[in-house]
Scaffold this active site. Sequence first.
Site, mmCIF file in Angstrom:
data_model
loop_
_atom_site.group_PDB
_atom_site.id
_atom_site.type_symbol
_atom_site.label_atom_id
_atom_site.label_comp_id
_atom_site.label_asym_id
_atom_site.label_seq_id
_atom_site.Cartn_x
_atom_site.Cartn_y
_atom_site.Cartn_z
ATOM 1 N N ASP A 58 10.290 4.442 2.571
ATOM 2 C CA ASP A 58 9.860 5.834 2.393
ATOM 3 C C ASP A 58 9.599 6.514 3.739
ATOM 4 O O ASP A 58 9.912 7.693 3.920
ATOM 5 C CB ASP A 58 8.574 5.886 1.562
ATOM 6 C CG ASP A 58 8.797 5.359 0.153
ATOM 7 O OD1 ASP A 58 9.943 4.975 -0.163
ATOM 8 O OD2 ASP A 58 7.824 5.336 -0.622
ATOM 9 N N GLU A 75 -8.871 11.848 -2.847
ATOM 10 C CA GLU A 75 -8.433 10.862 -3.840
ATOM 11 C C GLU A 75 -7.403 9.964 -3.180
ATOM 12 O O GLU A 75 -6.689 10.396 -2.300
ATOM 13 C CB GLU A 75 -7.707 11.545 -5.017
ATOM 14 C CG GLU A 75 -8.499 12.567 -5.747
ATOM 15 C CD GLU A 75 -7.615 13.445 -6.628
ATOM 16 O OE1 GLU A 75 -6.511 13.005 -7.027
ATOM 17 O OE2 GLU A 75 -8.030 14.578 -6.898
ATOM 18 N N LYS A 118 -3.822 8.395 -2.765
ATOM 19 C CA LYS A 118 -2.489 8.823 -3.169
ATOM 20 C C LYS A 118 -1.792 7.592 -3.728
ATOM 21 O O LYS A 118 -1.384 6.698 -3.002
ATOM 22 C CB LYS A 118 -1.709 9.393 -1.994
ATOM 23 C CG LYS A 118 -0.365 9.971 -2.410
ATOM 24 C CD LYS A 118 0.301 10.712 -1.280
ATOM 25 C CE LYS A 118 1.515 11.495 -1.747
ATOM 26 N NZ LYS A 118 2.523 10.685 -2.431
ATOM 27 N N ASP A 126 0.849 5.126 -5.409
ATOM 28 C CA ASP A 126 2.286 5.013 -5.189
ATOM 29 C C ASP A 126 2.973 4.575 -6.470
ATOM 30 O O ASP A 126 3.279 3.414 -6.682
ATOM 31 C CB ASP A 126 2.544 4.004 -4.061
ATOM 32 C CG ASP A 126 3.850 4.299 -3.349
ATOM 33 O OD1 ASP A 126 4.496 5.307 -3.719
ATOM 34 O OD2 ASP A 126 4.216 3.537 -2.450
ATOM 35 N N TYR A 136 -4.946 12.793 -12.375
ATOM 36 C CA TYR A 136 -5.501 13.499 -11.219
ATOM 37 C C TYR A 136 -5.322 15.011 -11.265
ATOM 38 O O TYR A 136 -5.643 15.687 -10.301
ATOM 39 C CB TYR A 136 -4.922 12.955 -9.906
ATOM 40 C CG TYR A 136 -3.407 12.793 -9.869
ATOM 41 C CD1 TYR A 136 -2.561 13.882 -9.986
ATOM 42 C CD2 TYR A 136 -2.851 11.529 -9.709
ATOM 43 C CE1 TYR A 136 -1.189 13.729 -9.947
ATOM 44 C CE2 TYR A 136 -1.471 11.361 -9.668
ATOM 45 C CZ TYR A 136 -0.647 12.464 -9.790
ATOM 46 O OH TYR A 136 0.711 12.306 -9.756
ATOM 47 N N LYS A 168 -0.697 10.915 4.839
ATOM 48 C CA LYS A 168 0.055 9.671 4.670
ATOM 49 C C LYS A 168 -0.478 8.591 5.609
ATOM 50 O O LYS A 168 -0.640 8.827 6.804
ATOM 51 C CB LYS A 168 1.537 9.917 4.993
ATOM 52 C CG LYS A 168 2.223 10.783 3.957
ATOM 53 C CD LYS A 168 2.521 9.986 2.690
ATOM 54 C CE LYS A 168 3.771 10.458 2.040
ATOM 55 N NZ LYS A 168 4.846 9.611 1.821
ATOM 56 N N CYS A 173 18.064 -30.151 15.680
ATOM 57 C CA CYS A 173 16.733 -29.658 16.032
ATOM 58 C C CYS A 173 16.807 -28.931 17.375
ATOM 59 O O CYS A 173 17.318 -29.489 18.348
ATOM 60 C CB CYS A 173 15.764 -30.836 16.120
ATOM 61 S SG CYS A 173 14.155 -30.382 16.789
ATOM 62 N N CYS A 220 14.691 -31.254 20.050
ATOM 63 C CA CYS A 220 15.120 -32.581 20.523
ATOM 64 C C CYS A 220 16.604 -32.858 20.274
ATOM 65 O O CYS A 220 17.097 -33.914 20.655
ATOM 66 C CB CYS A 220 14.281 -33.666 19.860
ATOM 67 S SG CYS A 220 14.629 -33.827 18.092
ATOM 68 N N CYS A 238 13.174 -32.026 10.889
ATOM 69 C CA CYS A 238 13.746 -32.771 11.998
ATOM 70 C C CYS A 238 13.449 -34.246 11.733
ATOM 71 O O CYS A 238 12.312 -34.614 11.467
ATOM 72 C CB CYS A 238 13.089 -32.318 13.308
ATOM 73 S SG CYS A 238 13.401 -33.438 14.680
ATOM 74 N N CYS A 297 10.280 -36.524 18.192
ATOM 75 C CA CYS A 297 10.553 -35.143 18.624
ATOM 76 C C CYS A 297 9.286 -34.605 19.293
ATOM 77 O O CYS A 297 8.197 -34.674 18.723
ATOM 78 C CB CYS A 297 10.918 -34.282 17.412
ATOM 79 S SG CYS A 297 11.087 -32.531 17.786
HETATM 80 S S1 IVH Z 1 -1.780 15.958 -6.972
HETATM 81 C C1 IVH Z 1 0.489 19.902 -7.404
HETATM 82 N N1 IVH Z 1 -3.006 13.685 -6.574
HETATM 83 O O1 IVH Z 1 2.220 12.318 -4.948
HETATM 84 C C2 IVH Z 1 -0.113 18.637 -6.875
HETATM 85 N N2 IVH Z 1 -0.629 13.705 -6.536
HETATM 86 O O2 IVH Z 1 3.985 13.482 -2.970
HETATM 87 C C3 IVH Z 1 0.262 17.543 -7.688
HETATM 88 N N3 IVH Z 1 0.366 11.502 -6.175
HETATM 89 O O3 IVH Z 1 4.085 14.204 -7.203
HETATM 90 C C4 IVH Z 1 -0.052 16.253 -7.133
HETATM 91 N N4 IVH Z 1 -1.518 10.384 -6.051
HETATM 92 O O4 IVH Z 1 3.358 11.822 -7.884
HETATM 93 C C5 IVH Z 1 -1.820 14.324 -6.657
HETATM 94 N N5 IVH Z 1 -4.231 11.743 -6.279
HETATM 95 C C6 IVH Z 1 -3.044 12.360 -6.371
HETATM 96 C C7 IVH Z 1 -1.830 11.686 -6.246
HETATM 97 C C8 IVH Z 1 -0.630 12.379 -6.325
HETATM 98 C C9 IVH Z 1 -0.211 10.295 -6.027
HETATM 99 C C10 IVH Z 1 1.820 11.708 -6.153
HETATM 100 C C11 IVH Z 1 2.355 12.582 -7.246
HETATM 101 C C12 IVH Z 1 2.989 13.724 -6.527
HETATM 102 C C13 IVH Z 1 3.323 13.096 -5.227
HETATM 103 C C14 IVH Z 1 3.582 14.119 -4.137
#
Ligand code: IVH
Length: 669
Positions: A25, A106, A108, A110, A217, A306, A400, A403, A418, A423
């Site tokens: 990513d 919050e 983020k 994945d 969220y 990020k 090896c 040796c 080995c 050795c």
């Molecule tokens: S809020 C309009 N909160 O991140 C805002 N998104 O890169 C909507 N994501 O599409 C997103 N954790 O899939 C929000 N605590 C969080 C999140 C979160 C993961 C993801 C979500 C979003 C993507 C954007």
Amino acid sequence: MQELRATLDHHARRYYDYDDPEIPDADYDRLLAELRHLEDAHPDLAEPDSPTRRVGGIPNPIFAPVVHTTPMMSLHNAFDLVELKAWEERVQRRLGGRVVGGYTGEPKFDGLAISVRYQQGRMVQAATRGDGRIGEDVTGNVATISDIPHRFGPDAPATLEVRGEVYLSLPAFEALNQRRQARAEKPYVNPRNAAAGSLRQKDPAVTAERGLSFWCYQLGAVSGELRLTSHIETLRWLASLGFPVNEHAVRLDDLAAVEAYVVDFEARRHDFDYELDGVVVKVDDVDLQAELGADAKAPRWAIAYKLPPEERTTTLLDIEVSIGPSGRATPFARLAPVFVGGVTVTTATLHNEDQVAAKDVRPGDTVIVRRAGDVIPEVVGPVSANRPDGSVRWVFPRCCPVCDEELRRDEGAAATFCVNFYCPRQVRGRIEHFASRMAMDIEFLGEKNIDRFVTEGLLRDVADLYRLDFDAIAALEGFGDVSVANLRSAIEASRSRPLNRLLFGLRIPEIGQANARLLASSFGTMDRIIDADEAELADVDGFGPVIAAAVGTWFGDRRARRLIDRLRAAGLRMEADSVAVEEPGAPQTLAGKAVVVTGTLAGFSRQEARSAVVARGGKSPGSVSSRTFALIAGTDPGAAKVNKAAEAGVPVIDESGFGQLLETGELPG
Ligand code: IVH
């Protein structure tokens, strides 16, 4: 710019449509940032369908399309605290200089975003984000996720869309990949792709097996009365309805608090059983959010901070083999230096021959390197598209690298070794282990010194330690009177370590610290261990035929016997602690007899009782056999031992009889 767009389109398809990305990513984000930078500098060359303006992927026709009346947007990113601060300044400028007054932070998560629609409190539809306006109908699949309520009420708004992230916990991801590998299916490269692949199944029964989870969220479309003035209040309300709200979603009063939160998460990103790739910061006040609005791609009131990437691509320069202290040959990758997960990585293990074959990584490949927490760096796999022409599969070397003797892999084994007992790497390995803290604990004899002494020809095996030429050492560069004296007395002190330490130090197969203790306490002296046959060894509590065979074979080797003779001649102690310390010179009333102890005795602990037997020349194995002389049964004896004794005709005696047995060696009449 055209080239970048085409590249980004390609990778977006790999990611969204195939759930099988070719690049990490972070690399995608960097390409996207480069394109955005060019488009900003040349607005005349911008295009309406550029990847910079797109949200997510293109819906798959196997799912019915769902129109999001409130679009599901993406988030803009900040990659460091400076960019985070710049975001706040932009927000404040838009608000005419007003202070924001509070944020929420919050994790983020994945995974992948979904929107779940409730009508009068009942789940009616669930959709993926798709391109943000049109998603895919995955209602049947989402209905199998136990985290997500099917209904709530009673005062539910007429329509409510709850949005959040579907994800796969790390344990569920591991389990899924194990099942896939067992069925010879390709494992998913990471939990995110596994979650996406699991949700976008034609058959909901498959989704149900995968163990998906959910964090909510955000709200989507809402109709009817709802008086929520802040984001944190919204989250609390959702939690009260039974939706899973992550416990680390908190209100943060100002940017300083946001920064502290972000820094804290960076340190703890591996403390959770799900993956997170950053932190989402949102303006808390719902009215301010409305005022700030959104651009084509993402809201202005939120930003994704990020975390630094832990996956990067680099060039695999070569595959080499390293020899470990036990002679094990481990292939590893030499990499062009790459900064990943907070450190510069130049090497990464490839574990064994089969792993290299499974990943099919080849010198010259561009490879994905991952580093998670303090875990050692790992080569995830090659980027097949970048493979140079004419590259060939790597083959395991036959000799090896230390040796030059043969490397051998036994049938059915994963590891290659080995074969040369002498050795130099193995010689050093054996001495290092012997001198280590848990074994003979010889201070001042570190890896470096061992390496030097071996190289100088002063040391070939552990017995050489006790006739080291200290004059020759004193002549080596870097050694003075004090360091030589220290080393000499440290080696001296090691002569009196008890038998279990010595046994562990000898690196006998299957004999770790615990088994070394068992061996020492069951037999009491080195000689009795050497004399024991495999049946007697197998009788040791917790041993079985495998350990017994390994120990028997090792002691049966002439080289081992000669080594022990030399250690004995050097004055090393060949007795267990209990024998010498507790009862020096006890009469050998039980010589050659096996006495098993079970249950609780009043006058002895189990270990003391067994030591008392051993001190009198007997053995005290952990299980009863026809060769057992007597079974001593205290209160609550083990049923298996008592039954076995009855079966084999072994006399069972109580604690008072035990006293007499120790004294006379005779069974009580
Ligand atoms: S809020 C309009 N909160 O991140 C805002 N998104 O890169 C909507 N994501 O599409 C997103 N954790 O899939 C929000 N605590 C969080 C999140 C979160 C993961 C993801 C979500 C979003 C993507 C954007």
